[in-house]
Design a protein around this motif. Sequence first.
Motif, mmCIF file in Angstrom:
data_model
loop_
_atom_site.group_PDB
_atom_site.id
_atom_site.type_symbol
_atom_site.label_atom_id
_atom_site.label_comp_id
_atom_site.label_asym_id
_atom_site.label_seq_id
_atom_site.Cartn_x
_atom_site.Cartn_y
_atom_site.Cartn_z
ATOM 1 N N PRO A 128 35.735 47.461 46.978
ATOM 2 C CA PRO A 128 34.847 46.391 46.502
ATOM 3 C C PRO A 128 33.731 46.887 45.593
ATOM 4 O O PRO A 128 33.289 46.142 44.707
ATOM 5 N N SER B 234 41.896 40.184 45.415
ATOM 6 C CA SER B 234 42.258 40.991 44.249
ATOM 7 C C SER B 234 43.082 42.216 44.659
ATOM 8 O O SER B 234 44.056 42.569 43.989
ATOM 9 N N GLN C 43 36.063 46.180 42.127
ATOM 10 C CA GLN C 43 35.807 44.746 42.024
ATOM 11 C C GLN C 43 34.826 44.385 40.906
ATOM 12 O O GLN C 43 35.025 43.361 40.225
ATOM 13 N N ASP D 128 35.422 41.445 38.267
ATOM 14 C CA ASP D 128 34.487 40.325 38.144
ATOM 15 C C ASP D 128 34.070 40.123 36.688
ATOM 16 O O ASP D 128 33.928 38.982 36.222
ATOM 17 N N GLY E 8 36.854 39.013 44.898
ATOM 18 C CA GLY E 8 36.626 39.877 46.039
ATOM 19 C C GLY E 8 36.603 39.150 47.359
ATOM 20 O O GLY E 8 36.191 39.728 48.378
ATOM 21 N N SER F 260 41.187 42.178 50.358
ATOM 22 C CA SER F 260 40.616 41.108 49.537
ATOM 23 C C SER F 260 41.714 40.508 48.674
ATOM 24 O O SER F 260 42.805 41.081 48.539
#
Length: 993
Positions: free
Chosen positions: A864, A901, A868, A872, A892, A899
């Motif tokens: 994350p 993704s 991530q 994002d 996420g 998660s």
Amino acid sequence: MRCRKPLAPFAFLTLIAFLALPLRAEESASAPSAPPAKMTLAIDGKPILPTNGTVAGVWFFADFDGEKQSQLLLLGHENAGPDGLPNYRLAADLAPGEKVELTVPAAAGKEITFDSYPEAYVKNAVSASVADGLSKLTLFWTGPADNIVITRPFFPAKSDPGTMSVTLAGFRAGGEPVSLDPQRRVIDVNPIAVSPNMTPYLTDALIEWDWRMQDGIETPREPRTFRQAIEKRLPQVRAMIADLAENAETEEEETLFTSFEEEYAALFGRLDELNAASNTADTYYQDLWRDLHRLRRKATLANPKFNTGPLVFAKHVPTVGSHQLTQSYGFLTRPGGGVFVLDKPGKSMDVRCLTAGFPNGGFLYPSVSYDGQSILFSFCAAETAPDKWSFPSTWGNQYQHIWRMNADGSDPVQLTGGDCDDFAPRELPDGKIIFSSTRRGGFHRCGMGPCPVFTLAVAGPDGSDPHPISVHETHEWTPDVMNDGRVIYTRWDYVDRDAVYYQNLWTTRPDGTDVRIYYGNNTFNPNGVWEPKSIPGSSKIMAIGGPHHGMSAGSVMLLDNSRGVDGSEAVTRLTPEVLYPEGEVPLPYGRVGTDFNRFDEVYSGGWDANRPDRPADRVTDQPEEQRRWPVHAFKAPFPLSETYFIASYSFDTLIGELGSNIPNQFGIYFCDAFGTRELIYRDPNISSVWAMPLAPRPEQPTYISTLPEPAEPDGSLKPAQFFIQNVYESWPFEIPEKIKSLRIVQVLPKTTPHANTPMVGAANASPGKQVLGTVPVEEDGSAQFVVPARIPFLIQALGEDGQMVQGMRSLIYGQPGETVSCTGCHEDRLAAVPATPAATIASRKTEPQRLTPGPSGSKPFSYPILVQPVLDRLCADCHGEDDPAGGISLTGTPDGRFSKSYNALIPSVSFTYWGAPDGNNEPLTTPYLFGTRQSKLIRMLEEGHHEVELTDGDWERLYTWIDGGNALFYGTFKPEDQERQQRGEQIEGPDME
């Protein structure tokens, strides 16, 4: 412990199945609903059960806890006679005034007849009668002892004073062969008792029976005639005697060994005479066969190598379950046995117990000090065994600890303690003790358990300051000191690759420095190399080639790593009649929840690593001994030279996971490379293992540690320094492109029991990872850098684009202040070091390179935080939470263990684990095998994906995730920290490094 404790039964213990392992096959046979009645025996009216039986057909009757002195040895099988009929012999030593009565239901209502020896005394000692519809055979001797001298059938000698010896054979009822298959002892969780010393008459009978079972005389499978046995044994005996004569050191030895050659020639002449006669019945060969074995035993015992004096060994019950992990845990102890001394090996089987005052428990790995004055061993107190392996009810409540006592058993002292297992102690030349220990902490990764990790540890001579010297990620076994002073041991090495094949030999210095592979880390067969021992006067190593899914037993092998650090070229098989369990012959699945009384049934189904996708040099034709005794095995070899050794041997089938092995499978033998296997000691009720001379032995060199004071001025550990001469020095695969840098990836120990509980990513049974940083590689391929000490890590070679070209699937580490060097990546270890300039670019620099940390989220590792943010910023517009393009959400948002993704991208990412890619069967990592160069995701982004533009930092994050982190999600096994990481929070780091 009362070493002559009354016989007590023992239960079959269960073992939890490992994840990702095949299901057990159907058992070959089910227990009959109404088993036939068995023979029973009583001494003066007291029922006596036999010792635990063996597949070799050995049953011993004696009153363990009483004063009855009569002993009987029943030898035979229900179906090993002519035409598959019963064939038994009964050797008995009768005490004056005692009556021994056998009841034989199989002969109900019929008078029993038999052949006997010595005939002159049978009429006074034996009677047969029919009573109450059952046939009873009564042996009695009322005395008095009027100077009776018995000539024994096997070895001329006098009978023990006050006893009478007799052998009965050829049992018949109504003219038909009759079975004497005895009522079998039930085994439960209570301690297994040791047997009283057998009388000399019975030990002689046991020795000849062992010869018969080795040669296939009256065996249930692969039987042979006396003539066939003679023709096979003659060249073996000739080779052994010739070796003795060639190496005679004195005139007396030369004369003696020459006489053996003459005896051999006479035996060969007798064989010619028998063969020349027409229609010679095989029974006429029996005396010649026996004389040949007598010569073999006489020559063996005359061998100066076997003039060892007393032997110390352990009587030991294999632990609950059968696996190379479970064989030493205290919480799986099956109690029984002790540490014993065999004072006159080859001349008497009388033993004495050195641990008679100990409570009930299990004894492991006795080892004699260099001066021969003391004995190290490990012991775990246990009144009963657990009825199954379960967590947490049976784990953590009892442990193996190291003890020392004088050579006569006096002054036993416990040296280690605490909530950990310490075992397999060995004295170092400087007086310290090296051993295997769970003190490092953590658990194994690939199965259920619990299986606490044990690694090498060292303590002072008195047990003070016990501490690990290894930070290896998983298990290490049975260290031994080599003749050059290094320590050799077995290491399980399965980082990012198959878990089954790589338990092989490594070396280290006693201070934990200079850790190196010795043999087999890229070898498919055998599955594991166990119990290594240095050989006097030799640079070679003796060891066991054995299974993964079983205890350390198998075939004895001689290793010469000057001929190869992998494969069969380095191996000479000293016991070729035993194939490698699991590697060449299936290792039977252990039965869970059934009793041991089915030991003599042939198992079906088993752990089988002999697969086409795992090519290796394997023996495919089973020797007759392997067919006769399926999955028979040796254990605990102790070398006396490259040719002669002591070892424990079992006719009984070696059992693998999930079940347990029978308690009495192993006896002790003098062995040689010519095929000699002379029984020296066997307790019919409990295994005898780890025999070695109770005598001084030559000291090996003492390594003086050159490590500096481990602490920096601020109290932190000094880092270790690593030097690579040339990364392009790679074998057997060339590095196909220019290497710009090296990524240093820390391998994290698993801190929770059981595989994938919890998972750290999509990789099955994966170790944890975090990236320590990168260092540049110089133009000449050299690199020099520092890494925190006592941190296990692997190295990845990165191309100019930052993607991994090749990576390690093993690990290395350094002690504080240690300098570790290597020639290159997977260099040929048998080749000469390549010529190089006077100094490499890296070595000319004044300071080694410091690691350049990776991007945020790489230490502690966190998908994350690492990946991530890129998604994002670049992907959220199309692949957001609401109506994502193609149904692929790259947010996420937590989704199951990971998660959305991560779950969406992981199918397009190449990573490695036990089973992938493509089975992950190859021992060596090849360039581009897995990682970013094989990932569809990276190819798609390189080729262009709509308007997405990645910065150098974005690429680095993706490469670090896929290559550096092996596409993991978490950087910890701690459940509460994983919950925080899943929410995108920062954690301090893994709970154990």
